[in-house]
Design a protein around this motif. Structure first.
Motif, PDB file in Angstrom:
ATOM      1  N   ALA A   2      17.704   8.958   8.042  1.00  0.00           N
ATOM      2  CA  ALA A   2      16.450   8.232   7.844  1.00  0.00           C
ATOM      3  C   ALA A   2      16.634   6.758   8.180  1.00  0.00           C
ATOM      4  O   ALA A   2      15.788   6.148   8.849  1.00  0.00           O
ATOM      5  N   ARG A   3      17.734   6.173   7.723  1.00  0.00           N
ATOM      6  CA  ARG A   3      17.987   4.765   8.024  1.00  0.00           C
ATOM      7  C   ARG A   3      18.244   4.570   9.519  1.00  0.00           C
ATOM      8  O   ARG A   3      17.837   3.563  10.101  1.00  0.00           O
ATOM      9  N   GLN A   4      18.904   5.508  10.151  1.00  0.00           N
ATOM     10  CA  GLN A   4      19.153   5.437  11.593  1.00  0.00           C
ATOM     11  C   GLN A   4      17.829   5.398  12.360  1.00  0.00           C
ATOM     12  O   GLN A   4      17.643   4.558  13.249  1.00  0.00           O
ATOM     13  N   VAL A   5      16.918   6.285  12.010  1.00  0.00           N
ATOM     14  CA  VAL A   5      15.605   6.316  12.663  1.00  0.00           C
ATOM     15  C   VAL A   5      14.838   5.028  12.374  1.00  0.00           C
ATOM     16  O   VAL A   5      14.190   4.461  13.262  1.00  0.00           O
ATOM     17  N   TYR A   6      14.920   4.554  11.142  1.00  0.00           N
ATOM     18  CA  TYR A   6      14.203   3.328  10.772  1.00  0.00           C
ATOM     19  C   TYR A   6      14.703   2.138  11.586  1.00  0.00           C
ATOM     20  O   TYR A   6      13.906   1.357  12.114  1.00  0.00           O
ATOM     21  N   ASN A   7      16.024   1.987  11.701  1.00  0.00           N
ATOM     22  CA  ASN A   7      16.573   0.902  12.523  1.00  0.00           C
ATOM     23  C   ASN A   7      16.043   0.972  13.951  1.00  0.00           C
ATOM     24  O   ASN A   7      15.667  -0.043  14.551  1.00  0.00           O
ATOM     25  N   ASN A   8      16.033   2.180  14.523  1.00  0.00           N
ATOM     26  CA  ASN A   8      15.571   2.333  15.896  1.00  0.00           C
ATOM     27  C   ASN A   8      14.100   1.967  16.039  1.00  0.00           C
ATOM     28  O   ASN A   8      13.694   1.347  17.029  1.00  0.00           O
ATOM     29  N   VAL A   9      13.284   2.334  15.050  1.00  0.00           N
ATOM     30  CA  VAL A   9      11.863   1.995  15.088  1.00  0.00           C
ATOM     31  C   VAL A   9      11.669   0.479  15.048  1.00  0.00           C
ATOM     32  O   VAL A   9      10.804  -0.065  15.745  1.00  0.00           O
ATOM     33  N   LEU A  10      12.478  -0.225  14.253  1.00  0.00           N
ATOM     34  CA  LEU A  10      12.372  -1.683  14.189  1.00  0.00           C
ATOM     35  C   LEU A  10      12.673  -2.305  15.547  1.00  0.00           C
ATOM     36  O   LEU A  10      12.033  -3.293  15.944  1.00  0.00           O
ATOM     37  N   HIS A  11      13.619  -1.749  16.278  1.00  0.00           N
ATOM     38  CA  HIS A  11      13.932  -2.268  17.608  1.00  0.00           C
ATOM     39  C   HIS A  11      12.803  -1.991  18.600  1.00  0.00           C
ATOM     40  O   HIS A  11      12.561  -2.777  19.518  1.00  0.00           O
ATOM     41  N   GLU A  12      12.123  -0.877  18.412  1.00  0.00           N
ATOM     42  CA  GLU A  12      10.994  -0.550  19.281  1.00  0.00           C
ATOM     43  C   GLU A  12       9.771  -1.397  18.942  1.00  0.00           C
ATOM     44  O   GLU A  12       8.810  -1.444  19.726  1.00  0.00           O
ATOM     45  N   ASN A  13       9.780  -2.041  17.785  1.00  0.00           N
ATOM     46  CA  ASN A  13       8.706  -2.947  17.364  1.00  0.00           C
ATOM     47  C   ASN A  13       9.315  -4.307  17.039  1.00  0.00           C
ATOM     48  O   ASN A  13       9.142  -4.838  15.943  1.00  0.00           O
ATOM     49  N   SER A  14      10.043  -4.859  18.005  1.00  0.00           N
ATOM     50  CA  SER A  14      10.767  -6.111  17.785  1.00  0.00           C
ATOM     51  C   SER A  14       9.820  -7.226  17.372  1.00  0.00           C
ATOM     52  O   SER A  14       8.628  -7.204  17.690  1.00  0.00           O
ATOM     53  N   GLN A  15      10.355  -8.168  16.627  1.00  0.00           N
ATOM     54  CA  GLN A  15       9.644  -9.313  16.060  1.00  0.00           C
ATOM     55  C   GLN A  15       8.849  -8.963  14.795  1.00  0.00           C
ATOM     56  O   GLN A  15       8.301  -9.836  14.138  1.00  0.00           O
ATOM     57  N   SER A  16       8.786  -7.670  14.422  1.00  0.00           N
ATOM     58  CA  SER A  16       8.014  -7.294  13.236  1.00  0.00           C
ATOM     59  C   SER A  16       8.764  -7.596  11.945  1.00  0.00           C
ATOM     60  O   SER A  16       8.161  -7.981  10.946  1.00  0.00           O
ATOM     61  N   GLN A  17      10.091  -7.407  11.962  1.00  0.00           N
ATOM     62  CA  GLN A  17      10.891  -7.745  10.796  1.00  0.00           C
ATOM     63  C   GLN A  17      12.025  -8.674  11.215  1.00  0.00           C
ATOM     64  O   GLN A  17      12.354  -8.782  12.403  1.00  0.00           O
ATOM     65  N   ALA A  18      12.600  -9.357  10.222  1.00  0.00           N
ATOM     66  CA  ALA A  18      13.616 -10.372  10.506  1.00  0.00           C
ATOM     67  C   ALA A  18      14.818 -10.180   9.599  1.00  0.00           C
ATOM     68  O   ALA A  18      14.679  -9.825   8.422  1.00  0.00           O
ATOM     69  N   HIS A  19      15.995 -10.433  10.182  1.00  0.00           N
ATOM     70  CA  HIS A  19      17.264 -10.386   9.450  1.00  0.00           C
ATOM     71  C   HIS A  19      18.058 -11.630   9.826  1.00  0.00           C
ATOM     72  O   HIS A  19      18.091 -12.022  10.995  1.00  0.00           O
ATOM     73  N   TYR A  20      18.684 -12.249   8.838  1.00  0.00           N
ATOM     74  CA  TYR A  20      19.514 -13.422   9.095  1.00  0.00           C
ATOM     75  C   TYR A  20      20.919 -13.140   8.599  1.00  0.00           C
ATOM     76  O   TYR A  20      21.150 -12.977   7.397  1.00  0.00           O
ATOM     77  N   GLY A  21      21.852 -13.025   9.515  1.00  0.00           N
ATOM     78  CA  GLY A  21      23.229 -12.710   9.150  1.00  0.00           C
ATOM     79  C   GLY A  21      23.915 -12.016  10.308  1.00  0.00           C
ATOM     80  O   GLY A  21      23.543 -12.185  11.470  1.00  0.00           O
ATOM     81  N   ARG A  22      24.908 -11.212  10.003  1.00  0.00           N
ATOM     82  CA  ARG A  22      25.638 -10.506  11.056  1.00  0.00           C
ATOM     83  C   ARG A  22      24.800  -9.357  11.602  1.00  0.00           C
ATOM     84  O   ARG A  22      23.969  -8.776  10.905  1.00  0.00           O
TER      85      ARG A  22
END
Length: 413
Positions: free
Chosen positions: A279-299
């Motif tokens: 589930a987390r794998q799919v979620y990460n991929n969806v975030l990349h397909e909708n770039s700029q929608s969420q933000a992470h600061y770090g590594r």
């Protein structure tokens, strides 16, 4: 009394952060249904969707709210799956969804019913392979939850998604989240809140721990009002991610502590809770397909929170430039993780180890494995993998007999 986020009766205005949140929800839910229906022999899939703060169904601009989004994506996914199955000469699959819609305001719930009915006629009735049962509830979510839990148990529904789009934070307690996630292993939660509300709650719940985390910003637990001046700074985003992850890591095996991206101030959090690395794998991929929608600061590698928020770092927006940076960190991180387990581990164990600690796309992780001179991926039959796209969960990832000192130990702090 519940806080009103929108004046639905007068025509709710769709905010920018809600638009981004809905796009992620839409794309993930579609991929969720597709992923869960991949077994060729499966001819029936039952699931439940619980929208705890359902709202009025449509915004003033005509855009659909989350209940309608769920119905639309059920129809789209069912049709896409069965077209693919027909091309493969496979039997069609029938999807049966139990949709539980709750809202505290009775007029809002009445409006929701008015908006949902024509969507059911348009989207569900013509689809012979989709059934949607709707249960409407009219109370606070915390009060409704015992009944929701009983409905799910009575229906023997094991595949469940909760959408908890609250305005503040106190409408859903962490104890309730923990109970939701422990009810069965196939439950997932989308949980929305304002970070300021969470901080106020944590100040009362564990003031000492909160003060320690806020020390990165030279703030004490008494200085929460000063955060309004910090919320548009990257250093704040890094600190907030640590706070969010610490607050919810006991609720589920996998927690995504990413903010809805708003350079004017990272105030709204949409976190995804699951007990499955897939589930987390799919979620990460969806975030990349909708770039700029969420933000992470770090590594951006396999230890995303191992970063001092005071240091100058990179804002990861799940876009092309972020993925390029991730590839460099993955080159060193992957051998390091494998070395922590000896010299080899199954891909399933590898995924379970990494996915709570990375924002990376699965394609980037797999490519980094194939291109890494210190790593090899071995098939179940004992042959080395040559293509990243062919890596399977049944494979084994292992260190090569000759490895570089740099690649294994570079990532250790």
């Amino acid at each position: 009394m519940a806080v009103k986020q929108y004046e639905w009766e007068d025509g709710a205005v769709l905010s920018d952060h809600s638009r981004k949140k809905h796009q992620i929800l839409r794309e993930y839910f579609f991929q969720y249904v597709i992923t869960r229906c991949q077994l060729p022999k499966r001819e029936r899939f039952r699931l439940a969707v619980v929208d705890g703060f359902a709202g009025g169904g449509r915004y003033k601009c005509g855009s659909p709210g989350s209940p309608i989004i769920f119905i639309e994506e059920l129809n789209r996914a069912t049709r896409a799956i069965n077209v693919h199955r027909a091309m493969q000469n496979l039997a069609p699959i029938h999807i049966e969804c139990f949709l539980i819609l709750n809202d505290f305001e009775q007029p809002v719930l009445d409006l929701l019913k008015q908006h949902v009915t024509p969507v059911l006629i348009e989207q569900v009735e013509p689809n012979d392979y989709l059934t949607v049962h709707i249960e409407y509830l009219n109370t606070t979510f915390e009060y409704a939850y015992p009944k929701i839990k009983e409905l799910l148990q009575r229906g023997k529904l094991r595949n469940v998604i909760f959408n908890l789009d609250q305005y503040g934070h106190s409408h859903v307690t962490r104890d309730t989240l923990l109970d939701i996630m422990s009810s069965n292993t196939s439950t997932e939660v989308f949980y929305t809140f304002m970070i300021s509300s969470l901080l106020t709650y944590l100040q009362k719940d564990n003031a000492k721990a909160l003060e320690s985390q806020l020390a990165y910003l030279s703030l004490s637990k008494f200085d929460l009002d000063a955060l309004s001046e910090q919320m548009n700074k990257r250093v704040w985003l890094g600190t907030a991610e640590h706070i969010v992850f610490s607050a919810f890591q006991k609720c589920a095996h996998f927690v995504s502590p990413f903010s809805i991206n708003n350079p004017g101030g990272w105030r709204y959090w949409l976190i995804h809770l699951s007990n499955s690395y897939r589930a987390r794998q799919v979620y990460n991929n969806v975030l990349h397909e909708n770039s700029q929608s969420q933000a992470h600061y770090g590594r951006s590698g396999l230890n995303m929170l191992a970063h001092d928020p005071q240091e100058e770092g990179t804002l990861y927006l799940f876009d092309t430039s972020a993925r390029e940076e991730a590839k460099g960190q993955l080159h060193d991180d992957i051998p390091r993780v494998v070395s922590e387990f000896g010299d080899a581990l199954s891909m399933g164990d590898f995924y379970s180890r990494i996915y709570n600690h990375t924002p990376a796309h699965s394609d980037d992780i797999h490519l980094a494995m194939i291109e890494n001179p210190d790593i090899e991926v071995i098939t179940k039959a004992g042959w080395p993998r040559r293509k990243a796209t062919k890596i399977d969960v049944s494979d084994t990832i292992k260190l090569k007999s000759q490895t570089s000192f740099f690649s294994i130990f570079q990532g250790k702090k």
